[in-house]
Structures are given as structure tokens and as C-alpha cells.
Design a protein around this motif. Sequence first.
Motif, PDB file in Angstrom:
ATOM      1  N   GLY A 153      49.983  80.501   5.571  1.00 54.18           N
ATOM      2  CA  GLY A 153      49.996  79.433   4.595  1.00 54.18           C
ATOM      3  C   GLY A 153      49.700  79.970   3.215  1.00 54.18           C
ATOM      4  O   GLY A 153      49.287  81.111   3.033  1.00 54.18           O
ATOM      5  N   ALA A 154      49.930  79.128   2.211  1.00 52.28           N
ATOM      6  CA  ALA A 154      49.771  79.550   0.814  1.00 52.28           C
ATOM      7  C   ALA A 154      48.342  79.324   0.326  1.00 52.28           C
ATOM      8  O   ALA A 154      47.526  78.677   0.991  1.00 52.28           O
ATOM      9  N   LEU A 155      48.062  79.866  -0.861  1.00 49.69           N
ATOM     10  CA  LEU A 155      46.778  79.675  -1.532  1.00 49.69           C
ATOM     11  C   LEU A 155      47.012  78.861  -2.804  1.00 49.69           C
ATOM     12  O   LEU A 155      47.999  79.080  -3.517  1.00 49.69           O
ATOM     13  N   TYR A 156      46.091  77.942  -3.071  1.00 51.57           N
ATOM     14  CA  TYR A 156      46.250  77.034  -4.211  1.00 51.57           C
ATOM     15  C   TYR A 156      44.946  76.943  -4.990  1.00 51.57           C
ATOM     16  O   TYR A 156      43.849  76.966  -4.415  1.00 51.57           O
ATOM     17  N   GLN A 157      45.084  76.830  -6.306  1.00 51.39           N
ATOM     18  CA  GLN A 157      43.934  76.458  -7.118  1.00 51.39           C
ATOM     19  C   GLN A 157      43.665  74.966  -6.916  1.00 51.39           C
ATOM     20  O   GLN A 157      44.564  74.199  -6.556  1.00 51.39           O
ATOM     21  N   TRP A 158      42.410  74.561  -7.129  1.00 52.29           N
ATOM     22  CA  TRP A 158      42.012  73.194  -6.792  1.00 52.29           C
ATOM     23  C   TRP A 158      42.847  72.150  -7.545  1.00 52.29           C
ATOM     24  O   TRP A 158      43.306  71.178  -6.952  1.00 52.29           O
ATOM     25  N   ASN A 159      43.042  72.321  -8.845  1.00 53.77           N
ATOM     26  CA  ASN A 159      43.796  71.333  -9.614  1.00 53.77           C
ATOM     27  C   ASN A 159      45.238  71.215  -9.133  1.00 53.77           C
ATOM     28  O   ASN A 159      45.798  70.114  -9.091  1.00 53.77           O
ATOM     29  N   GLU A 160      45.828  72.330  -8.766  1.00 48.86           N
ATOM     30  CA  GLU A 160      47.197  72.290  -8.243  1.00 48.86           C
ATOM     31  C   GLU A 160      47.225  71.562  -6.898  1.00 48.86           C
ATOM     32  O   GLU A 160      48.105  70.733  -6.646  1.00 48.86           O
ATOM     33  N   ALA A 161      46.270  71.875  -6.043  1.00 48.08           N
ATOM     34  CA  ALA A 161      46.203  71.209  -4.735  1.00 48.08           C
ATOM     35  C   ALA A 161      46.037  69.707  -4.892  1.00 48.08           C
ATOM     36  O   ALA A 161      46.616  68.919  -4.127  1.00 48.08           O
ATOM     37  N   MET A 162      45.264  69.291  -5.890  1.00 49.40           N
ATOM     38  CA  MET A 162      44.989  67.872  -6.129  1.00 49.40           C
ATOM     39  C   MET A 162      46.050  67.219  -7.004  1.00 49.40           C
ATOM     40  O   MET A 162      46.019  66.004  -7.226  1.00 49.40           O
ATOM     41  N   GLN A 163      46.988  68.029  -7.528  1.00 45.55           N
ATOM     42  CA  GLN A 163      48.015  67.545  -8.451  1.00 45.55           C
ATOM     43  C   GLN A 163      47.395  66.872  -9.680  1.00 45.55           C
ATOM     44  O   GLN A 163      47.849  65.833 -10.158  1.00 45.55           O
ATOM     45  N   TYR A 164      46.306  67.533 -10.156  1.00 48.75           N
ATOM     46  CA  TYR A 164      45.715  67.238 -11.467  1.00 48.75           C
ATOM     47  C   TYR A 164      45.121  65.838 -11.561  1.00 48.75           C
ATOM     48  O   TYR A 164      45.152  65.211 -12.607  1.00 48.75           O
ATOM     49  N   VAL A 165      44.584  65.366 -10.422  1.00 51.25           N
ATOM     50  CA  VAL A 165      43.742  64.174 -10.408  1.00 51.25           C
ATOM     51  C   VAL A 165      42.420  64.580  -9.769  1.00 51.25           C
ATOM     52  O   VAL A 165      42.300  65.653  -9.171  1.00 51.25           O
ATOM     53  N   SER A 166      41.412  63.729  -9.891  1.00 52.18           N
ATOM     54  CA  SER A 166      40.112  64.044  -9.300  1.00 52.18           C
ATOM     55  C   SER A 166      39.643  62.950  -8.343  1.00 52.18           C
ATOM     56  O   SER A 166      38.454  62.817  -8.080  1.00 52.18           O
ATOM     57  N   THR A 167      40.579  62.207  -7.808  1.00 48.64           N
ATOM     58  CA  THR A 167      40.260  61.085  -6.917  1.00 48.64           C
ATOM     59  C   THR A 167      39.914  61.592  -5.529  1.00 48.64           C
ATOM     60  O   THR A 167      40.649  62.405  -4.947  1.00 48.64           O
ATOM     61  N   LEU A 168      38.799  61.120  -4.976  1.00 50.02           N
ATOM     62  CA  LEU A 168      38.446  61.492  -3.611  1.00 50.02           C
ATOM     63  C   LEU A 168      39.556  61.077  -2.654  1.00 50.02           C
ATOM     64  O   LEU A 168      40.068  59.959  -2.719  1.00 50.02           O
ATOM     65  N   GLY A 169      39.941  61.994  -1.762  1.00 50.87           N
ATOM     66  CA  GLY A 169      40.982  61.679  -0.792  1.00 50.87           C
ATOM     67  C   GLY A 169      42.364  61.577  -1.389  1.00 50.87           C
ATOM     68  O   GLY A 169      43.239  60.916  -0.817  1.00 50.87           O
ATOM     69  N   ALA A 170      42.598  62.219  -2.525  1.00 52.31           N
ATOM     70  CA  ALA A 170      43.919  62.169  -3.166  1.00 52.31           C
ATOM     71  C   ALA A 170      44.978  62.824  -2.278  1.00 52.31           C
ATOM     72  O   ALA A 170      44.691  63.760  -1.526  1.00 52.31           O
ATOM     73  N   GLN A 171      46.216  62.338  -2.409  1.00 56.74           N
ATOM     74  CA  GLN A 171      47.318  62.944  -1.665  1.00 56.74           C
ATOM     75  C   GLN A 171      47.529  64.385  -2.100  1.00 56.74           C
ATOM     76  O   GLN A 171      47.781  65.264  -1.261  1.00 56.74           O
ATOM     77  N   GLY A 172      47.438  64.635  -3.390  1.00 55.00           N
ATOM     78  CA  GLY A 172      47.662  65.990  -3.883  1.00 55.00           C
ATOM     79  C   GLY A 172      49.020  66.514  -3.469  1.00 55.00           C
ATOM     80  O   GLY A 172      50.033  65.825  -3.586  1.00 55.00           O
ATOM     81  N   ILE A 173      49.042  67.736  -2.941  1.00 53.96           N
ATOM     82  CA  ILE A 173      50.306  68.353  -2.528  1.00 53.96           C
ATOM     83  C   ILE A 173      50.639  68.065  -1.063  1.00 53.96           C
ATOM     84  O   ILE A 173      51.593  68.619  -0.519  1.00 53.96           O
ATOM     85  N   CYS A 174      49.866  67.193  -0.426  1.00 57.43           N
ATOM     86  CA  CYS A 174      50.118  66.851   0.980  1.00 57.43           C
ATOM     87  C   CYS A 174      51.352  65.955   1.104  1.00 57.43           C
ATOM     88  O   CYS A 174      51.760  65.308   0.136  1.00 57.43           O
ATOM     89  N   PRO A 175      51.931  65.874   2.301  1.00 56.16           N
ATOM     90  CA  PRO A 175      53.047  64.941   2.511  1.00 56.16           C
ATOM     91  C   PRO A 175      52.610  63.498   2.313  1.00 56.16           C
ATOM     92  O   PRO A 175      51.409  63.187   2.365  1.00 56.16           O
ATOM     93  N   SER A 176      53.552  62.620   2.112  1.00 60.16           N
ATOM     94  CA  SER A 176      53.255  61.199   1.999  1.00 60.16           C
ATOM     95  C   SER A 176      52.553  60.716   3.265  1.00 60.16           C
ATOM     96  O   SER A 176      52.974  61.032   4.382  1.00 60.16           O
ATOM     97  N   GLY A 177      51.465  59.956   3.095  1.00 61.54           N
ATOM     98  CA  GLY A 177      50.699  59.465   4.232  1.00 61.54           C
ATOM     99  C   GLY A 177      49.579  60.392   4.652  1.00 61.54           C
ATOM    100  O   GLY A 177      48.866  60.108   5.623  1.00 61.54           O
ATOM    101  N   TRP A 178      49.404  61.490   3.914  1.00 62.28           N
ATOM    102  CA  TRP A 178      48.367  62.482   4.199  1.00 62.28           C
ATOM    103  C   TRP A 178      47.591  62.757   2.915  1.00 62.28           C
ATOM    104  O   TRP A 178      48.026  62.412   1.821  1.00 62.28           O
ATOM    105  N   HIS A 179      46.431  63.402   3.030  1.00 61.56           N
ATOM    106  CA  HIS A 179      45.617  63.638   1.836  1.00 61.56           C
ATOM    107  C   HIS A 179      44.704  64.849   2.013  1.00 61.56           C
ATOM    108  O   HIS A 179      44.515  65.348   3.124  1.00 61.56           O
TER     109      HIS A 179
END
Length: 379
Positions: A258-284
Motif C-alpha cells: 500500500g501507499a504512504l500518505y501525509q495526514w492532510n492528503e489522507a484527510m483531503q484537507y479537512v479536519s473532521t473526525l471520521g472524514a471520508q478523506g481518500i477512502c471510497p464512498s461509504g468509508w472513512h
Amino acid sequence: MADITVFLYNFFYILNVENYCHFLTNPKGGNMEKKLTLFTVLIFGCLLFVTNFLTTQTVEVNLKVFMEGPYNGMGMNTTLDLSTQLTHPYSSVHTGDEEVAVGFFAIHPNILDWILVELRDKDDNSQVVKRRAAFLLNDGQIVDLAGVSPVAFDVVNSDYYVSVYHRNHLSILSSDIVYRSTCPGTPKVYYEGGPNNDNDGDGDYYTIVQIATQCWLRENLNVGEKINWLNIGDNQTNNSVIERYCYSNILTNCTTYGALYQWNEAMQYVSTLGAQGICPSGWHIPTDLQFQTLINEVSGSSSKLEATGTNTSGFSALFAGNINSFNGQFNGQGFSINIWLSEESFGNAGNYYMNNFDDDIDYLNRLKNNGHSVRCLKD
């Protein structure tokens, strides 16, 4: 349904380890109790494998049982003549009126015998919530009266203990609750970077594992466009394109670990708990509390989560290593993994760390520009 290959003998044969099963002398409970293993156990010729509940308006349960005597190494011999046994033979303990029509067994020659299935209260497993007579097939499947489908119960869609009783064998009761599935449907998620492909034109996918009531992707994410980490400051950016690092900038490391991600990239530049980020739709991205639920389920043992450990949970964590943004180095591939959480911590971000040196699962507060792994949890 998992495939199971077993060899039957005239004594206890323990096939798995982790939890306990109770063995009862009758379906109402009994005074003989043996502490054995999970849901895959043989005792005096009865093997029970309990899978998951399907989330529907009724509760359906998939069961598989092999019995000594009829077992022939691949399935079970159907030598019992059931042509006149049109009603179930369990009237001494079951008042249900389950029956089939004349000629039914002639068109279902794979039925071995009648069998009794119980759902028991999740808070008191001595209390039978519902009991059904069903059929045992020669391949071990237990099916409803139609002869093909899982056993269905008209009860509240909840979690239950499950018991199976046959007239010539000891009954068996799961000592742990059998959870409703939180992972309904096909156990795979089609999404970019998935390490699996059936070459059927549907694309790459990730597999799913249910651990207690949680549903996790079994592999680390590997989504996005590869960029290289050569020096401190080679950061992923908020440019509407998911970017990923591969350990040591080698593409096959992303494929394997698997790949490595910086936190902001993984979260897609939000800080919401349980954010979808880079996960598929329906996942977080999991929260700390959600990851603690996972930790509690494995009693704090990292080995139970690691592909190279006992991996009894099926989580299958691989030691993907990380990028240390302070010194600019790749570290730890083959012996450690950091998994991002969706929450900040004193200006940094939280993650959980495991390695192959000990059995710990450690919460760490690390720089957001570090490169860590991402595991997604179903909403």
C-alpha cells in the motif's frame, strides 16, 4: 462461506483457537460443558462453522456442519431413508409444525437429515428466542425447508447466540455472540489501487474483513498518482489530485504494502473526525475511539492484527514502513506500520503503531507531513 477441510476421528479434534464453545446434552441446555475453540470445533462427530448474519427484515443464518459417521472425506453419505419422515423428528423439544410434502426428498436427494437450529438471547444464552427445524445437506450446509436457502427466523434483527442440535449427536452452542454482518453484499470494494483483480473486467478491488461489529478494508490504501519523496519538503499538495508515496520511491512497494500518505492528503484537507478523506464512498478514516474498539476486540495484541503474526482477526496488517518528514528518511518497511487516525493532536495528528518486536499497539502523535498508511472503516 469459508472452505473447510477436516479429518474426522473418534475424539475431540480442535481446529481453531481463540474463543470458546459450549457443548450441551440437549437443545434446552445441559450440564456438560467443554471449553474449546471459536466456532470451528469437532466433538463426538459434530463440526460447526458459524458464519455471519445477513441484514434483512428477517434474520438469516448460514451454518455448516459435518457429522462423523456419514462423513466420507469430502462430504456426507445420504443413506438415511427420509421418504416417510415428512415432519421433523424433534417434537419432544420443539413444538413447531415444520413439514414437507410427499415426494419432497425424491427431488432433494442431497438432504442428509432434519436438524434443529436455535437463536438464543445475546444477554442470556440459556434463553431460546426462536427454534426452527431445517435440513442438513450432504455438503454440510444447513438450509431452510425449501432445501436451498439459509435458515430464516422471523425475529428482531439483532445479535444472537446460535445452537445446532441433531438427534444422534451432541448439540453445540457458540459461547460468543454471532454478530449481524456490517459488511453486507459482496466482500470486496472496487476502488483504484486495489491489490486484487479477477480479470473479469470489473477492475481492481480491496477485500473486506468484519471484526466484531466493525467492517474494515483488509488492505492498506494504494490510491492516487505516484510522486517521489526525495528531500524534506517534497510534500503532497491540495491540487484536486490524490497523491501517494511509495516506499523508497519504488512502485512495487505500493503494490505490495500500500501507499504512504501525509495526514492532510489522507484527510483531503479537512479536519473532521471520521472524514471520508481518500477512502471510497461509504468509508472513512477511523477515529481514535473506533480504532480503540478494534484494539479491545483483539485484547491489545498486535500479533492478532498482523499478517505475519497470528492474524486471528483477519486484519492482515503489513509492515509498510513510513516516511519521517523531520529527517527525510524512509524507515521501517518489513518491521513496522503506522496507521493514520482522523484526528489532530497538539498540532500534529494521531496514528497507531505496530512492529514485529513486541505485541503492543501504541498511540503516537506524529508530524502531519510524515508518510503513513491508511486503512478505511465502513461508515
